[in-house]
Design a protein around this motif. Structure first.
Motif, PDB file in Angstrom:
ATOM      1  N   GLY A  67       0.791  -1.228   0.000  1.00 48.46           N
ATOM      2  CA  GLY A  67       0.000   0.000   0.000  1.00 48.46           C
ATOM      3  C   GLY A  67       0.822   1.277   0.000  1.00 48.46           C
ATOM      4  O   GLY A  67       0.272   2.369  -0.089  1.00 48.46           O
ATOM      5  N   ARG A  68       2.147   1.176   0.100  1.00 46.23           N
ATOM      6  CA  ARG A  68       2.964   2.380   0.164  1.00 46.23           C
ATOM      7  C   ARG A  68       3.578   2.697  -1.208  1.00 46.23           C
ATOM      8  O   ARG A  68       3.487   1.906  -2.139  1.00 46.23           O
ATOM      9  N   ALA A  69       4.231   3.853  -1.284  1.00 51.75           N
ATOM     10  CA  ALA A  69       4.948   4.287  -2.496  1.00 51.75           C
ATOM     11  C   ALA A  69       4.124   4.051  -3.775  1.00 51.75           C
ATOM     12  O   ALA A  69       4.559   3.358  -4.688  1.00 51.75           O
ATOM     13  N   PRO A  70       2.915   4.620  -3.823  1.00 50.73           N
ATOM     14  CA  PRO A  70       2.034   4.332  -4.959  1.00 50.73           C
ATOM     15  C   PRO A  70       2.621   4.727  -6.319  1.00 50.73           C
ATOM     16  O   PRO A  70       2.404   4.016  -7.301  1.00 50.73           O
ATOM     17  N   ALA A  71       3.379   5.814  -6.362  1.00 51.77           N
ATOM     18  CA  ALA A  71       3.896   6.263  -7.655  1.00 51.77           C
ATOM     19  C   ALA A  71       4.855   5.225  -8.242  1.00 51.77           C
ATOM     20  O   ALA A  71       4.849   4.972  -9.443  1.00 51.77           O
ATOM     21  N   ASP A 115       9.868   2.545   3.425  1.00 50.06           N
ATOM     22  CA  ASP A 115       8.832   1.884   2.634  1.00 50.06           C
ATOM     23  C   ASP A 115       9.395   1.136   1.433  1.00 50.06           C
ATOM     24  O   ASP A 115       8.732   0.261   0.888  1.00 50.06           O
ATOM     25  N   VAL A 116      10.600   1.515   0.975  1.00 58.41           N
ATOM     26  CA  VAL A 116      11.141   0.902  -0.236  1.00 58.41           C
ATOM     27  C   VAL A 116      12.609   0.514  -0.031  1.00 58.41           C
ATOM     28  O   VAL A 116      13.426   1.357   0.365  1.00 58.41           O
TER      29      VAL A 116
END
Lengths: 317, 315
Positions: free
Chosen positions: B247-251, B291-292
């Protein structure tokens, strides 16, 4: 007021006033963006102008003074305005290209045909200027334009400004606008009951709902001045990080032996953290608190890499 | 004084416009109010200056002779077809978008030019809608000090010189195109010394922009669109495998796709994401924080980690 500007204006005023007989002084002043006082001065000059002695333009100054309206006669020799100068044509074409960046479908075609007509009458078959607005996908813009037209609320899929997740606000859209080359949607966010602007290139999807838009206080008309809000932070930028001063609004920037020293205004500390992480040591915050916070965040990420077994041993350490 | 000057220039314009033939200096001196009382010398001076002023305003003053046989005496005229705005009609919808365009420019000199252009259109009978289309509010700014000079040199097709990035690096450039991309102003043109097309960012010009006095033409075989495209960010060339928290870093997720058969660390999913430049992309990944994480390639992971280590040890 230079006489050049006045001559340019009068050459347009004479045909304009013949096109609009009896027009109010105040209206003309608005169209030509001058004071009524300046306009009266222009009219008095017109009175002494013509193709030769005895063939002067006749301005009904009585009507100007008593009724505030303008009647012009004996000016048939100047019934059309002058051609565009290159500057005028190009400034208008760039303005239309900017409008074009926000439009889709039929309206985009209308802008294109207006540009084509301007090019034709100004003989600028000109590819010398170009404007590209960052305004997301055609589909997003088209759906938003339709929702604004029909007064429907939309569900946005929006990537937030700092790191993190997608939000899905229910928003009442009112207008598409650009600020410094970036396209935005201005909308009432129903979840927080406030006006918000959303970058069009961060809107991943739009769904039009059945819900009509509500009645809200007027949206903020003027640019929200980010620099006047938030917390002041001073950054020291290395050469690789200098782009930050060009990319984000800064209060001041000055070269020092240690690097480019810029003052910024930060609303969301998470945003500053993310920026400093991104710059990876080529920028440092002067204030102790954001500097420490960025250091902690960097260490947190390193711990994650370590926990996942992705880290080589620190060289030499 | 300024008022006399405005009157005199306007009378000169209308006299030359209405005659329909070339007029000699003597005829002009007699007919145009404001020249009559002047001495020979003062008349010559005033007439030359007035002509220059009018040409700057864009008034087309032609010189020539009415007679092919006796061309000894030079005359002046303003041909009506060159002077007048050609006939034009705009649809209601076009007039509305022009009304929006009239408010776009926030830069003073450009806004003045737009106002003047709109006034001419209104004077030609075009009913430009001054009320904005409420749903559209585009604006354009140009705060770079170099903008005005480059804009004019581009329009007049004249070579310029300026220092780029550092005061000692002076470039001579033919400004072929002035370009605003995502709010940043550039020029695309020929670097004369290198004899190569180049793109320059206006905000990196560190000197005044001066014209060299040389004109240029853009050759017909130059494809400005293709050139502009060439200098634009290119397509992604590389592929990374990233660990992204759900659900994180949508772009980033939107750019890529779930990586099949790749094991991710606990609490993460594996994604395949294309990228262009290593430096730039490592910055993007660092900005996403915990998150990444980069799984592959190792060069990308090293770039990310190096930056993090620099930060973690900084005092």
């Amino acid at each position: 007021m230079t006489s050049a500007a006045q001559v340019r204006r009068i050459l347009a005023l004479v045909p304009y006033l013949q096109q609009h007989p009896g027009v109010a002084v105040a209206d003309v002043a608005k169209v030509f963006k001058v004071t009524t006082r300046q306009l009266r001065a222009d009219l008095r000059i017109m009175w002494f102008v013509g193709v030769g002695p005895g063939m002067l333009i006749d301005v009904d100054m009585d009507a100007v003074e008593s009724e505030g309206v303008i009647h012009l006669s004996n000016a048939g020799f100047l019934s059309r305005p002058m051609r565009f100068t290159l500057d005028e044509a190009l400034s208008l074409i760039v303005a239309l290209q900017t409008v074009r960046g926000l439009t889709t479908g039929d309206l985009a075609d209308v802008v294109d045909s207006a540009i084509a007509k301007l090019r034709r009458i100004s003989h600028t078959d000109d590819t010398g200027v170009q404007v590209v607005v960052s305004s997301g996908t055609e589909r997003v813009r088209a759906t938003l334009a339709e929702a604004i037209e029909n007064g429907r609320a939309v569900r946005l899929e929006y990537d937030g400004a700092s790191r993190g997740a997608t939000t899905e606000p229910l928003a009442d859209p009112v207008r598409l606008m650009t600020r410094a080359g970036i396209g935005y949607l201005q909308a009432w966010n129903n979840d927080v009951a406030e006006w918000r602007t959303y970058r069009l290139d961060r809107i991943a999807a739009v769904t039009v709902t059945d819900q009509p838009v509500g009645v809200h206080p007027a949206p903020p008309d003027e640019d929200f001045d980010w620099l006047e809000h938030g917390t002041a932070v001073t950054l020291l930028l290395d050469r690789e990080a200098r782009w930050v001063a060009e990319y984000y609004p800064v209060k001041s920037a000055r070269d020092t032996p240690e690097g480019l020293r810029v003052e910024m205004s930060v609303i969301d500390p998470g945003w500053l953290d993310a920026l400093l992480l991104r710059l990876g040591g080529s920028a440092a915050a002067i204030e102790p608190e954001p500097a420490a916070s960025a250091r902690r965040s960097a260490q947190d990420v390193l711990d994650c890499y370590a926990a996942a077994g992705l880290l080589d041993p620190i060289p030499g350490g | 004084m300024a008022r006399d000057k405005s009157e005199r220039i306007l009378n000169l314009t209308l006299y030359l416009l209405s005659a329909g033939r070339f007029l000699s200096r003597d005829q002009i001196r007699v007919a145009v109010e404001g020249y009559a009382g002047l001495s020979d010398e003062a008349f010559e001076r005033a007439f030359e200056r007035d002509k220059d002023d009018l040409r700057l305003l864009g008034v087309p003053i032609r010189t020539g002779s009415n007679s092919a046989l006796f061309d000894d005496e030079l005359g002046y005229r303003i041909p009506r077809t060159d002077f007048e705005l050609p006939p034009v009609e705009f649809t209601e919808a076009e007039a509305r978008v022009m009304g929006v365009a009239a408010h776009v420019w926030q830069e003073a000199a450009m806004a003045d030019s737009t106002v003047a252009a709109m006034a001419k259109l209104r004077a030609a009978g075009v009913d430009v809608d001054s009320a904005r289309l409420a749903a559209l509010a585009p604006t354009m700014t140009a705060e770079e000090p170099a903008f005005r000079a480059l804009w004019q040199a581009n329009a007049a097709r004249r070579r310029v010189q300026f220092a780029y990035k550092t005061p000692d690096r002076v470039r001579t450039v033919e400004p072929w195109r002035v370009l605003s991309r995502n709010g940043v102003w550039y020029i695309v043109g020929r670097d004369v010394d290198k004899d190569q097309p180049r793109m320059f960012r206006l905000s990196r010009i560190v000197s005044e922009v001066t014209e060299t006095g040389d004109d240029f033409v853009v050759e017909d075989d130059v494809d400005l669109d293709a050139l502009t495209e060439r200098f634009a960010p290119t397509e992604a060339h590389y592929t990374a495998i990233l660990a992204i928290r759900p659900g994180r870093a949508p772009a980033l997720r939107r750019e890529g796709s779930p990586a099949v058969g790749v094991e991710a660390p606990d609490g993460y999913d594996a994604w395949t994401v294309p990228f262009r430049g290593l430096e730039q992309f490592s910055g993007v990944i660092r900005g996403a924080g915990v998150d990444v994480l980069v799984l592959e390639p190792a060069e990308l992971r090293d770039a990310v980690v190096q930056g993090l280590r620099r930060m973690a040890v900084s005092s």
